[in-house]
Design an enzyme around this catalytic site. Structure first.
Site, PDB file in Angstrom:
ATOM      1  N   ASP A 123       0.848  -1.187   0.000  1.00 23.43           N
ATOM      2  CA  ASP A 123       0.000   0.000   0.000  1.00 23.43           C
ATOM      3  C   ASP A 123       0.895   1.251   0.000  1.00 23.43           C
ATOM      4  O   ASP A 123       1.852   1.317  -0.769  1.00 23.43           O
ATOM      5  CB  ASP A 123      -0.959  -0.060   1.201  1.00 23.43           C
ATOM      6  CG  ASP A 123      -2.080   0.957   1.161  1.00 23.43           C
ATOM      7  OD1 ASP A 123      -3.129   0.645   0.574  1.00 23.43           O
ATOM      8  OD2 ASP A 123      -1.917   2.055   1.711  1.00 23.43           O
ATOM      9  N   TRP A 124       0.601   2.254   0.856  1.00 21.02           N
ATOM     10  CA  TRP A 124       1.415   3.463   0.883  1.00 21.02           C
ATOM     11  C   TRP A 124       2.859   3.192   1.301  1.00 21.02           C
ATOM     12  O   TRP A 124       3.751   4.019   1.064  1.00 21.02           O
ATOM     13  CB  TRP A 124       0.790   4.506   1.808  1.00 21.02           C
ATOM     14  CG  TRP A 124      -0.045   5.502   1.061  1.00 21.02           C
ATOM     15  CD1 TRP A 124      -1.398   5.468   0.867  1.00 21.02           C
ATOM     16  CD2 TRP A 124       0.425   6.670   0.390  1.00 21.02           C
ATOM     17  NE1 TRP A 124      -1.801   6.551   0.125  1.00 21.02           N
ATOM     18  CE2 TRP A 124      -0.705   7.314  -0.180  1.00 21.02           C
ATOM     19  CE3 TRP A 124       1.670   7.248   0.228  1.00 21.02           C
ATOM     20  CZ2 TRP A 124      -0.609   8.495  -0.906  1.00 21.02           C
ATOM     21  CZ3 TRP A 124       1.776   8.433  -0.501  1.00 21.02           C
ATOM     22  CH2 TRP A 124       0.646   9.033  -1.061  1.00 21.02           C
ATOM     23  N   TRP A 164     -13.016   3.556  -3.146  1.00 18.53           N
ATOM     24  CA  TRP A 164     -12.334   3.641  -1.845  1.00 18.53           C
ATOM     25  C   TRP A 164     -12.088   5.098  -1.459  1.00 18.53           C
ATOM     26  O   TRP A 164     -12.339   5.505  -0.323  1.00 18.53           O
ATOM     27  CB  TRP A 164     -11.023   2.870  -1.885  1.00 18.53           C
ATOM     28  CG  TRP A 164      -9.988   3.368  -0.927  1.00 18.53           C
ATOM     29  CD1 TRP A 164      -8.777   3.915  -1.230  1.00 18.53           C
ATOM     30  CD2 TRP A 164     -10.073   3.415   0.513  1.00 18.53           C
ATOM     31  NE1 TRP A 164      -8.115   4.290  -0.092  1.00 18.53           N
ATOM     32  CE2 TRP A 164      -8.880   3.992   0.992  1.00 18.53           C
ATOM     33  CE3 TRP A 164     -11.043   3.015   1.426  1.00 18.53           C
ATOM     34  CZ2 TRP A 164      -8.630   4.189   2.344  1.00 18.53           C
ATOM     35  CZ3 TRP A 164     -10.797   3.217   2.783  1.00 18.53           C
ATOM     36  CH2 TRP A 164      -9.603   3.787   3.229  1.00 18.53           C
ATOM     37  N   ASP A 250      -7.331  -8.721  -4.068  1.00 19.47           N
ATOM     38  CA  ASP A 250      -7.156  -7.280  -3.938  1.00 19.47           C
ATOM     39  C   ASP A 250      -7.617  -6.611  -5.234  1.00 19.47           C
ATOM     40  O   ASP A 250      -6.902  -6.603  -6.230  1.00 19.47           O
ATOM     41  CB  ASP A 250      -5.700  -6.938  -3.653  1.00 19.47           C
ATOM     42  CG  ASP A 250      -5.481  -5.450  -3.396  1.00 19.47           C
ATOM     43  OD1 ASP A 250      -6.443  -4.679  -3.561  1.00 19.47           O
ATOM     44  OD2 ASP A 250      -4.357  -5.070  -3.031  1.00 19.47           O
ATOM     45  N   HIS A 280      -6.267  -7.260   0.257  1.00 16.21           N
ATOM     46  CA  HIS A 280      -5.338  -6.138   0.189  1.00 16.21           C
ATOM     47  C   HIS A 280      -4.314  -6.198   1.312  1.00 16.21           C
ATOM     48  O   HIS A 280      -3.134  -5.927   1.098  1.00 16.21           O
ATOM     49  CB  HIS A 280      -6.118  -4.822   0.265  1.00 16.21           C
ATOM     50  CG  HIS A 280      -5.259  -3.615   0.140  1.00 16.21           C
ATOM     51  ND1 HIS A 280      -4.521  -3.338  -0.998  1.00 16.21           N
ATOM     52  CD2 HIS A 280      -4.994  -2.597   1.010  1.00 16.21           C
ATOM     53  CE1 HIS A 280      -3.842  -2.213  -0.824  1.00 16.21           C
ATOM     54  NE2 HIS A 280      -4.100  -1.748   0.386  1.00 16.21           N
TER      55      HIS A 280
END
Length: 302
Positions: A123-124, A164, A250, A280
């Site tokens: 993710d980030w 999202w 995901d 995810h």
């Protein structure tokens, strides 16, 4: 910069999180300092695995993987991004920018000075960690790309991301634990949901979590787009080994693994995987398998 700090009592008695806290101060870019929390487990002399989390999690995400990695002889450094976990939380959404997040984590690396890093990013953690790889490639030995991207805004992010982003801005009560629960296949216990909620005593602590989805470059002229294009130019010239490990369930990141496989020279010939029964937050669903893949990857490319 107004900064909030989650009370330590919020983190007492968390399930499966026996790790000692470590802190370092970084420049807040406005003449002050921010306290960044990180875990540092395993032998200090060993080459580190830098385990970087994303939205809206914290180092708790890696709690099942860290013991497996340290048992194999590896050091694990797992920071909490600014605005998350036990790290300080600027109170205003405008205090959070993509560039500042890269700078803050870069400051952490410059102060800890690790070398021969295996980056494990999701993710980030990837949007930031991959920028760090491009900025200081001499520090990184290999990269594990897990359910993440390095977007430039030149390609659409897709309907799942748009949904999202809209949810993250519109939902009255941004509940991190329920968001993580919804992004897993195996689902969380009530205690685990509470652990993901622990960093955020109330809505005032969630400025970073609310702002993160808005910082993803989704148009060519986004403030971060050019910096990410420049990062890609560097990455496309690096032969650092790259392994992709994505969750089959995901929807937001579906297919982005192929971008890395195509554009990263070091991805050629690697046994990339799409993991079944993984959403995810694949560290929750298949953390043991992801740890094993990382251990094998390190051994194979040492």
């Amino acid at each position: 910069m107004k900064v909030l700090r989650t009370p330590d009592a919020r983190f007492e008695g968390l399930a499966d999180y026996p790790f000692a806290p470590n802190y370092v101060d970084v420049d807040d870019t406005e003449g002050g300092a921010l306290r960044v929390h990180y875990l540092d487990e395993g032998p200090r002399a060993a080459a580190p695995v830098l385990a970087m989390h994303g939205e809206p999690t914290w180092s708790y995400l890696y709690r099942h993987m860290i013991p497996r990695l340290t048992a194999a002889g590896h050091r694990v450094i797992a920071p909490d991004l600014v605005g998350f976990g036990k790290s300080d939380k600027p109170a205003e959404r405008g205090d959070y920018t993509y560039q500042r997040h890269v700078f803050w984590m870069g400051e952490l690396l410059r102060k800890l000075d690790p070398r021969n890093i295996t980056l494990l990013c999701q993710d980030w953690g990837g949007l930031i960690g991959l920028r760090l790889w491009a900025e200081m490639p001499e520090r990184f030995a290999r990269i594990v790309v897990a359910n993440t991207a390095l977007p430039t805004g030149d390609q659409p992010m897709g309907e799942a991301f748009a949904s999202w982003r809209a949810f993250s801005q519109d939902v009255p009560d941004f509940r991190a634990g329920r968001i993580v629960h919804g992004g897993t296949v195996s689902k969380l216990t009530d205690a685990e949901v509470a652990a993901y909620d622990a960093p955020f005593p109330d809505e005032s602590y969630k400025a970073g979590a609310r702002q993160f989805p808005m910082l993803v470059p989704d148009r060519p002229d986004d403030p971060a787009s050019e910096a990410n294009r420049q990062a890609w130019q560097v990455i496309r010239g690096l032969d650092t080994p790259v392994l992709t490990a994505f969750g089959a369930d995901d929807r937001v990141m579906a297919g982005i693994d192929r971008v890395f496989q195509k554009l990263c020279p070091g991805a050629a010939g690697q046994p990339h995987v799409v993991l079944p029964n993984a959403g995810h937050f694949l560290q929750e669903d298949v953390g043991g398998e992801l740890a094993a893949l990382t251990i094998e990857f390190i051994a194979r490319t040492a």
